[in-house]
Design a protein around this motif. Sequence first.
Motif, PDB file in Angstrom:
ATOM      1  N   ARG A  54      -2.850   0.668  -4.051  1.00 38.17           N
ATOM      2  CA  ARG A  54      -2.097   1.669  -3.237  1.00 38.17           C
ATOM      3  C   ARG A  54      -2.833   2.774  -2.921  1.00 38.17           C
ATOM      4  NH1 ARG A  54       2.615   3.977  -5.777  1.00 38.17           N
ATOM      5  NH2 ARG A  54       2.823   4.992  -3.888  1.00 38.17           N
ATOM      6  N   SER A 102      -5.053  -3.773   4.885  1.00 42.58           N
ATOM      7  CA  SER A 102      -3.769  -4.122   4.204  1.00 42.58           C
ATOM      8  C   SER A 102      -2.992  -4.656   5.388  1.00 42.58           C
ATOM      9  CB  SER A 102      -3.089  -2.772   3.852  1.00 42.58           C
ATOM     10  OG  SER A 102      -2.631  -1.971   4.719  1.00 42.58           O
ATOM     11  N   ASP A 160       0.725  -1.366   0.099  1.00 42.58           N
ATOM     12  CA  ASP A 160       0.185  -0.008  -0.039  1.00 42.58           C
ATOM     13  C   ASP A 160       0.752   1.434   0.074  1.00 42.58           C
ATOM     14  OD1 ASP A 160       1.107  -0.228   2.755  1.00 42.58           O
ATOM     15  OD2 ASP A 160      -0.987  -0.196   3.621  1.00 42.58           O
TER      16      ASP A 160
END
Length: 160
Positions: free
Chosen positions: A70, A80, A50
Amino acid sequence: MASGQQHDRATCWLALPYGLLWWPWLGPIGALVSTLAFLMGGLWLSPDLDTNSRPYQRWGPLRWLWWPYRKALRHRSVLSHAPVLGTLVRVGYLIGIALLLTGLAHPPSSTDLLSWMQQQWSRPERLLLVALIGIEASAWLHLIQDGDPMPIRSRRQKRR
């Protein structure tokens, strides 16, 4: 919080010992699959995808595949960095991208897709399970090195 280099070093050092844990039950193939999955999870499918991190950069010319991921996730978000959920999101995202790209190259009929999905889910695959566990184990190593394997709890405590 560990640096990217520290995460990589720990992943590489622990991959083989982790894989050898599976040898008694699955033999050399199981040990190889688990070792490679642990490496893949730590070096290419890290919770740090990310950010503009080493794992993100390792994807080379294919890193654009992770750009939407991301942009959609905040660093260290529950999606994440949470145990199990983070790995499921990353693996699911990658499978979704692969299915999308495969579908664009050769659009399947809906019956073909349903048939394929039934075949994949109807047969138990121990090695696939071992691979998923290896990816998750490397994520746990990452989270432990970051100092908080439960990022959800720490955020709640900080708000109080």
